[in-house]
Every structure is written in structure tokens, then in C-alpha cells.
Write a protein that holds these residues in place. Structure first.
Motif, PDB file in Angstrom:
ATOM      1  N   ASP A 139       0.813  -1.207   0.000  1.00  0.00           N
ATOM      2  CA  ASP A 139       0.000   0.000   0.000  1.00  0.00           C
ATOM      3  C   ASP A 139       0.854   1.269   0.000  1.00  0.00           C
ATOM      4  O   ASP A 139       1.713   1.455   0.855  1.00  0.00           O
ATOM      5  N   GLY A 140       0.607   2.119  -0.996  1.00  0.00           N
ATOM      6  CA  GLY A 140       1.281   3.403  -1.074  1.00  0.00           C
ATOM      7  C   GLY A 140       2.654   3.369  -1.716  1.00  0.00           C
ATOM      8  O   GLY A 140       3.300   4.411  -1.860  1.00  0.00           O
ATOM      9  N   GLU A 141       3.135   2.187  -2.148  1.00  0.00           N
ATOM     10  CA  GLU A 141       4.500   2.084  -2.658  1.00  0.00           C
ATOM     11  C   GLU A 141       4.575   1.913  -4.171  1.00  0.00           C
ATOM     12  O   GLU A 141       5.652   1.996  -4.752  1.00  0.00           O
ATOM     13  N   VAL A 142       3.437   1.682  -4.832  1.00  0.00           N
ATOM     14  CA  VAL A 142       3.459   1.426  -6.275  1.00  0.00           C
ATOM     15  C   VAL A 142       3.751   2.693  -7.068  1.00  0.00           C
ATOM     16  O   VAL A 142       4.650   2.723  -7.915  1.00  0.00           O
ATOM     17  N   LYS A 143       2.994   3.743  -6.819  1.00  0.00           N
ATOM     18  CA  LYS A 143       3.140   4.970  -7.607  1.00  0.00           C
ATOM     19  C   LYS A 143       4.547   5.555  -7.519  1.00  0.00           C
ATOM     20  O   LYS A 143       5.139   5.899  -8.554  1.00  0.00           O
ATOM     21  N   PRO A 144       5.126   5.687  -6.321  1.00  0.00           N
ATOM     22  CA  PRO A 144       6.507   6.195  -6.242  1.00  0.00           C
ATOM     23  C   PRO A 144       7.490   5.317  -7.005  1.00  0.00           C
ATOM     24  O   PRO A 144       8.422   5.825  -7.641  1.00  0.00           O
ATOM     25  N   ALA A 145       7.283   3.987  -6.952  1.00  0.00           N
ATOM     26  CA  ALA A 145       8.191   3.077  -7.654  1.00  0.00           C
ATOM     27  C   ALA A 145       8.100   3.267  -9.156  1.00  0.00           C
ATOM     28  O   ALA A 145       9.117   3.289  -9.863  1.00  0.00           O
ATOM     29  N   VAL A 146       6.889   3.417  -9.678  1.00  0.00           N
ATOM     30  CA  VAL A 146       6.711   3.606 -11.119  1.00  0.00           C
ATOM     31  C   VAL A 146       7.250   4.970 -11.548  1.00  0.00           C
ATOM     32  O   VAL A 146       7.864   5.105 -12.618  1.00  0.00           O
ATOM     33  N   LYS A 147       7.031   5.990 -10.733  1.00  0.00           N
ATOM     34  CA  LYS A 147       7.577   7.313 -11.049  1.00  0.00           C
ATOM     35  C   LYS A 147       9.104   7.269 -11.142  1.00  0.00           C
ATOM     36  O   LYS A 147       9.709   7.917 -12.007  1.00  0.00           O
ATOM     37  N   GLU A 148       9.700   6.512 -10.250  1.00  0.00           N
ATOM     38  CA  GLU A 148      11.164   6.373 -10.273  1.00  0.00           C
ATOM     39  C   GLU A 148      11.609   5.712 -11.579  1.00  0.00           C
ATOM     40  O   GLU A 148      12.619   6.107 -12.181  1.00  0.00           O
ATOM     41  N   ILE A 149      10.867   4.705 -12.029  1.00  0.00           N
ATOM     42  CA  ILE A 149      11.176   4.034 -13.299  1.00  0.00           C
ATOM     43  C   ILE A 149      11.038   5.009 -14.455  1.00  0.00           C
ATOM     44  O   ILE A 149      11.886   5.069 -15.358  1.00  0.00           O
ATOM     45  N   LEU A 150       9.964   5.817 -14.444  1.00  0.00           N
ATOM     46  CA  LEU A 150       9.735   6.798 -15.518  1.00  0.00           C
ATOM     47  C   LEU A 150      10.859   7.831 -15.567  1.00  0.00           C
ATOM     48  O   LEU A 150      11.314   8.223 -16.648  1.00  0.00           O
ATOM     49  N   ASP A 151      11.295   8.272 -14.411  1.00  0.00           N
ATOM     50  CA  ASP A 151      12.391   9.241 -14.360  1.00  0.00           C
ATOM     51  C   ASP A 151      13.658   8.650 -14.983  1.00  0.00           C
ATOM     52  O   ASP A 151      14.381   9.335 -15.729  1.00  0.00           O
ATOM     53  N   LYS A 152      13.912   7.374 -14.698  1.00  0.00           N
ATOM     54  CA  LYS A 152      15.097   6.721 -15.258  1.00  0.00           C
ATOM     55  C   LYS A 152      14.968   6.560 -16.770  1.00  0.00           C
ATOM     56  O   LYS A 152      15.942   6.739 -17.501  1.00  0.00           O
ATOM     57  N   VAL A 153      13.769   6.199 -17.215  1.00  0.00           N
ATOM     58  CA  VAL A 153      13.557   6.024 -18.650  1.00  0.00           C
ATOM     59  C   VAL A 153      13.763   7.346 -19.377  1.00  0.00           C
ATOM     60  O   VAL A 153      14.418   7.406 -20.421  1.00  0.00           O
ATOM     61  N   ASN A 154      13.207   8.418 -18.832  1.00  0.00           N
ATOM     62  CA  ASN A 154      13.343   9.744 -19.465  1.00  0.00           C
ATOM     63  C   ASN A 154      14.790  10.214 -19.511  1.00  0.00           C
ATOM     64  O   ASN A 154      15.233  10.818 -20.482  1.00  0.00           O
ATOM     65  N   LEU A 155      15.519   9.919 -18.442  1.00  0.00           N
ATOM     66  CA  LEU A 155      16.895  10.403 -18.353  1.00  0.00           C
ATOM     67  C   LEU A 155      17.867   9.506 -19.108  1.00  0.00           C
ATOM     68  O   LEU A 155      18.733   9.988 -19.851  1.00  0.00           O
ATOM     69  N   TYR A 156      17.705   8.195 -18.929  1.00  0.00           N
ATOM     70  CA  TYR A 156      18.705   7.263 -19.443  1.00  0.00           C
ATOM     71  C   TYR A 156      18.242   6.432 -20.638  1.00  0.00           C
ATOM     72  O   TYR A 156      19.074   5.817 -21.313  1.00  0.00           O
ATOM     73  N   GLY A 157      16.951   6.389 -20.884  1.00  0.00           N
ATOM     74  CA  GLY A 157      16.419   5.472 -21.887  1.00  0.00           C
ATOM     75  C   GLY A 157      17.035   5.615 -23.263  1.00  0.00           C
ATOM     76  O   GLY A 157      17.562   4.655 -23.825  1.00  0.00           O
ATOM     77  N   LYS A 158      16.991   6.835 -23.830  1.00  0.00           N
ATOM     78  CA  LYS A 158      17.487   7.022 -25.195  1.00  0.00           C
ATOM     79  C   LYS A 158      18.999   6.849 -25.291  1.00  0.00           C
ATOM     80  O   LYS A 158      19.480   6.097 -26.164  1.00  0.00           O
ATOM     81  N   PRO A 159      19.800   7.493 -24.430  1.00  0.00           N
ATOM     82  CA  PRO A 159      21.252   7.271 -24.538  1.00  0.00           C
ATOM     83  C   PRO A 159      21.651   5.818 -24.286  1.00  0.00           C
ATOM     84  O   PRO A 159      22.575   5.308 -24.924  1.00  0.00           O
ATOM     85  N   MET A 160      20.949   5.123 -23.390  1.00  0.00           N
ATOM     86  CA  MET A 160      21.273   3.727 -23.129  1.00  0.00           C
ATOM     87  C   MET A 160      20.933   2.866 -24.344  1.00  0.00           C
ATOM     88  O   MET A 160      21.671   1.936 -24.689  1.00  0.00           O
ATOM     89  N   PHE A 161      19.832   3.182 -25.004  1.00  0.00           N
ATOM     90  CA  PHE A 161      19.443   2.452 -26.203  1.00  0.00           C
ATOM     91  C   PHE A 161      20.534   2.571 -27.266  1.00  0.00           C
ATOM     92  O   PHE A 161      20.965   1.571 -27.854  1.00  0.00           O
TER      93      PHE A 161
END
Length: 567
Positions: free
Chosen positions: A167-189
């Protein structure tokens, strides 16, 4: 929990004992809805099976297993659980009730297949996580363009992080994933594309997860942005990847040795005081092939010596040579003769014992004067088992427990085995495994199983019967087999471990193998009947670890079949 199958709900798996996030409830309902038609079919096909009692036994076995939160959530839903069993028993491909019942009667096989289907690639767990992330994205009005390169790594980022569903831990975890994708996704690809391309002249093995992340950080720091595929394919950005790689791999070294600047007018000593952290496995002094060889050696020790397969095979040859058994001319007859003729070319029991003692400090082998026993190994192995035990105990109460102590214990064993499995040892263990394989193939021959296999008709019953009749000892093949196979999986973890690359599924496999190993070792020690060589005083006793695991659930890991290719 009531252990009686008479009152046990056949399709009941204990639910999580902690509140789950509302996103999980929605994702679970939509997951069930997506499989609605197949679920209804599964219920009809398994209606008869539920009355046999086997599914109740399966449910009880799963309830006694330590499951991660998502797996338990999925299996505790009766519709999903029913569907998983349906697929595990053949799904639509099985039309006849009798065929499905045969699969249900194989409890160990069914248990393994159910857990595999949950965690497999494109399995139920992965599907649920995708649904879960979609729910959070929708609530955030977040649009994902799957054609965009950065979002192609969304699955990788999602699966690399063990999302908490409490309870209460899903949204923060997904937001953290989104932040990583936005920052690192394209250069890592694009970095991955560069590493795989023929334009890359750097050894691909040098790009550890830590090095790749440092390269991406360096590119971001320099403001390098890759705009499109065309520019990338033309090699415009290759120099930036190479420069970043060069910088991150050399930044831990002193730029200028002060001695070299003496007498040079206008020279300056410049160093940012960043030291070498030995990120790569090679720079740490770890030799994976040595560790794998040590794992093969321990495997030979347990199967060949503790289970006494070498002795049993020799006894079988003596029976044949003395005419006590008659085997028709053919492949098996020739195999026994070859095994007999090669006996003088093989390592002697004393030579094998010497190797076990030197590398693993196992057994009572006598060493040459210049040899050194690996005294530290038993204590280091015990430390890893202890840290795993403590980790499992703590995760019963919390989902966010540090793995650092397990990782450090792993590294200690990596250094130890890399150092001690050297010299002629790798050639010796290769020969010893070939010897063991020949012995097992002999004991698994159809003519031998027909003579000694009993009702079980397996090489294990052959070993047990010959050991009892000729060696006057009782062999617990099941426990010893678990020690050999699951123990070797731990050695594979040690050989392949790189902290920056460790995946959750690999870590979970380590926990499962360690649990199985500890239980088997404790069982073997508590029922020691003389079949096991004496324990060294330096070897910690496993019941002490098992006592620390009170009130914890364990899987009943039983190795099935006669395939020893696991190592």
C-alpha cells in the motif's frame, strides 16, 4: 495452517498478509478479465481433477514455499491459479482427462511448472507488472510512444526493479522508473546499439553495467544528445561513446605522476583524487573459469564420493567380472569393459581426495608437503549461507532489505576460489568429471536398471541397492543430489556475479538454491549413517543455520530426472 487435505481448499493459496496498493487491485482485475475465456475453460477441465486430492497437495506445497509478493498475489487469486495449473498440465493441447491427470499426478513436475509459468518471460508476473505500470501511467495522464527508442527499454527498467506492491508504494516506484527512462532510456538504447555494432572496436566484455552507466552519466554531463537514427547510423556519435568510455575507465588513475613532471618547465600536477575502485571483474582478481571449475569439483565430490558413485560403479564391474551378473553383448557390455580397462589411467581415489582437500578443504585427503589447504573456504561458504538466511528472515517482515552483505560474502568467495583453483586442478577436475559421467552412464544403462532399479527404475535406486548389498551402507541419494545440483547453482552465481549486472531473477535463484542446500545438508547430518565422509572441524554445521530459519517457509526442492548437466 491445516495440513489435512480433507479440509484443505484445493485451489486455496494464502493471500499476502500486508495491505496491497489500490493500483494492484485494479491491475489484478484487468489481468483476470483479459484471460476470462481461458479461465472459464480451465475451471471446467480441472473440475474432476480437484477431487483427486493432488491439487490440494500442490496448494499445500506452494503455501509452504517462500514466494515474492507479486507471485503470491497472483496465485492467491483462484481464477488465475486455476489457469496456471491448466496451462501447466497442457492447456488446450490436452484433450483427454487421463492425459491431464497424469501431469497432475506428477506433483514435483507440476509444482515446478506452475512457478515457472508465473515468473517466465512473457509469463503472468510480467503481464501483471505491465498492467500495473499502465494503470499508474493512465492516472498520471502519461502518454508513452512505444516507437520512441527510450520506451523500448521500459520493460528492462521495470523488470530490473522489484516493484513493491504494498500500500502506497506502487506509484513512487513507477515514477522512479519513468524518471530513469526519461533520463537514461534514449542514450542507453544507442549505447547498446553502438556496443553491438561492427563500428565498435572495444571489447564488448569491457562494458559492465557500471561502466555503461558511467558512460551515460558522462554523455549527459557533456550535454551530448542523439537526435535521430540517421545520425547515429552514420557514426557521428561514435567518437563521443569512445571518449566517454576512455574517460570513465581512466578517471580512477592519477593523470600525472609527480615524478614525471620534475624538470619540466611550467608543468603542473593535476589529479581530482578519484582512486581506482576496480569496477571490472578482471581488475578485482576474479577468475570465473576457476570458480566454475571449483563448482564442478564439489559436484564430483558429492556425487562421486559422498554418494559413492565411483565405488558403486567399481562394485558393479566386479560383479560382472566375477560372473555374478550377466549382460548380453552390446553397448552396455562394452561400456563396462571400457570402464574396467581405463581404471589405471584415471586419477586414483587418493589423488581425488588430495584435490578436494586442497581446493575445498573437504574430506580427509593427504597433501604433499608443498601444498596448502584452502582453510578459509568452509567458513566463507558458511558466511554466505548465514547472510542468505538472515536476508530471508528479514524479508518476512519487510520488502526493502539490503543485499549488500550477501554481495560482500559472494565477493569474498570469488577471490578465495579464484586463488585456490589454480595449476593442474582444472585439468584434474575435467578428467574426474569424465570419470564420474562414465560411471553414471553405466549405472543408468537399461540392463543395469532392469537388474537393480527396483520399482523406481532409476540409477538412484541402483546406487542405493548396490551400496546396501555390497558396501553395507545406506545412501540418501535425494539429499546428496540436492547438495550437488543446488550447490553447483550457487557456484554458478559466484562465477557470474557482477554487482552492476545482477538481475532479480538471478538473485531469487540464489536464495532458492541456498534454501534447498541448507535443508538437504541439515537432513544429511541429522541422519548421518556413515555414508558421508567425516566433516572437517572447520566445516560449520548446517543445523545451526536451519535453527535460525524457524517460522520461515521453504520450498521442497527435489531434483528430478537423471540429467546432471546443471553444472
Amino acid at each position: 495452517m491445516n495440513n489435512s487435505t480433507q479440509t484443505y481448499d484445493a485451489f486455496f493459496i494464502d493471500a499476502l498478509r500486508v495491505p496491497i496498493d489500490s493500483y494492484c487491485k485494479t491491475a489484478l482485475e484487468k489481468t483476470k478479465s483479459d484471460f476470462k475465456n481461458e479461465t472459464e475453460e480451465a475451471g471446467r477441465k480441472l473440475d474432476e481433477a480437484r477431487r483427486t486430492g493432488q491439487i490440494a497437495k500442490l496448494s499445500q506445497k506452494i503455501n509452504e514455499t517462500r514466494l515474492d509478493d507479486i507471485t503470491r498475489l497472483l496465485l492467491s487469486d483462484k481464477k488465475i491459479y486455476t489457469l496456471v495449473i491448466y496451462r501447466a498440465t497442457g492447456g488446450d493441447s490436452v484433450k483427454v482427462t487421463e492425459e491431464r491427470q497424469k501431469k497432475i499426478d506428477d506433483l514435483e513436475g507440476l509444482y515446478s511448472e506452475v512457478l515457472r509459468l508465473i515468473k517466465a518471460e512473457n509469463g503472468f508476473k510480467e503481464y501483471f507488472v505491465a498492467r500495473l505500470i499502465t494503470e499508474v501511467l493512465d492516472s498520471l495522464n502519461y502518454t508513452v510512444d512505444l516507437k520512441d527508442q527510450q520506451w523500448q527499454l521500459l520493460d528492462d527498467f521495470s523488470l530490473a526493479k522489484d516493484i513493491s506492491i504494498r500500500d502506497g508504494e506502487v506509484k513512487p516506484a513507477v515514477k522512479e522508473i519513468l524518471d530513469k527512462v526519461n533520463l537514461y532510456g534514449k542514450p542507453m538504447f544507442y549505447l547498446n546499439q553502438f556496443i553491438a555494432s561492427p563500428r565498435n572496436l572495444i571489447d564488448k566484455n569491457n562494458f559492465s553495467a557500471a561502466i555503461k552507466q558511467s558512460i551515460i552519466d558522462e554523455l549527459i554531463k557533456q550535454g551530448i544528445k542523439i537526435e535521430d537514427d540517421k545520425s547515429f547510423n552514420q557514426g557521428i556519435y561514435d567518437k563521443y561513446f569512445v571518449q566517454a568510455y576512455d574517460r570513465v575507465t581512466k578517471q580512477s588513475a592519477v593523470a600525472d605522476d609527480p615524478i614525471s613532471t620534475i624538470g619540466v618547465k611550467g608543468s603542473e600536477v593535476s589529479w581530482d583524487f578519484v582512486i581506482d575502485t576496480f569496477d571490472t571483474v578482471e581488475s578485482q582478481g576474479v577468475t570465473p573459469i576457476n570458480i566454475k571449475a571449483a563448482g564442478a569439483l564439489e559436484y564430483v565430490y558429492y556425487i562421486g564420493e559422498v554418494m559413492r558413485v565411483f565405488d558403486v560403479a567399481n562394485t558393479l564391474v566386479l560383479r560382472w567380472a566375477s560372473g555374478r551378473i550377466d549382460i548380453p553383448e552390446g553397448k552396455t557390455n562394452t561400456a563396462i569393459y571400457n570402464f574396467h580397462k581405463l581404471r589405471n589411467q584415471r586419477n586414483t581415489p587418493e589423488e581425488r581426495a588430495m584435490l578436494y582437500k586442497r581446493v575445498l578443504n573437504k574430506g580427509e585427503g593427504q597433501l604433499l608437503s608443498m601444498m596448502v589447504v584452502n582453510d578459509a573456504f568452509p567458513a566463507l561458504w558458511h558466511q554466505l549461507m548465514t547472510e542468505i538466511t538472515e536476508y530471508i528472515r528479514k524479508t518476512e517482515a519487510s520488502s526493502s532489505i539490503s543485499r549488500a552483505s550477501i554481495f560482500q560474502a559472494t565477493k569474498n568467495l570469488q577471490y578465495n576460489l579464484s586463488e585456490h583453483m589454480k595449476g593442474m586442478a582444472r585439468i584434474q577436475v575435467t578428467e574426474d568429471y569424465a570419470h564420474l559421467k562414465a560411471a553414471l552412464e553405466l549405472l543408468n544403462a537399461p540392463e543395469i536398471i532392469d537388474n537393480f532399479g527396483g520399482r523406481r527404475k532409476s540409477c538412484w535406486s541402483v546406487i542405493e541397492q548396490i551400496a546396501k548389498e555390497d558396501l553395507r551402507t545406506v545412501i540418501s541419494t535425494s539429499n546428496i543430489r540436492t547438495l550437488a545440483v543446488e550447490g553447483n547453482k550457487i557456484f554458478q552465481w559466484l562465477a557470474n556475479f557482477d554487482e552492476g549486472k545482477t538481475q532479480d531473477k538471478e538473485f531469487q535463484q540464489l536464495l532458492q538454491s541456498a534454501e534447498a542446500w541448507i535443508i538437504a545438508q541439515a537432513s544429511l547430518e541429522s541422519n548421518n549413517n556413515g555414508s558421508q565422509p567425516p566433516q572437517q572441524s572447520a566445516q560449520p554445521k548446517m543445523p545451526d543455520l536451519l535453527n535460525n530459519m524457524n517460522n520461515m517457509n521453504f520450498p521442497n526442492f527435489q531434483q528430478k530426472g537423471d540429467d546432471f548437466a546443471d553444472w
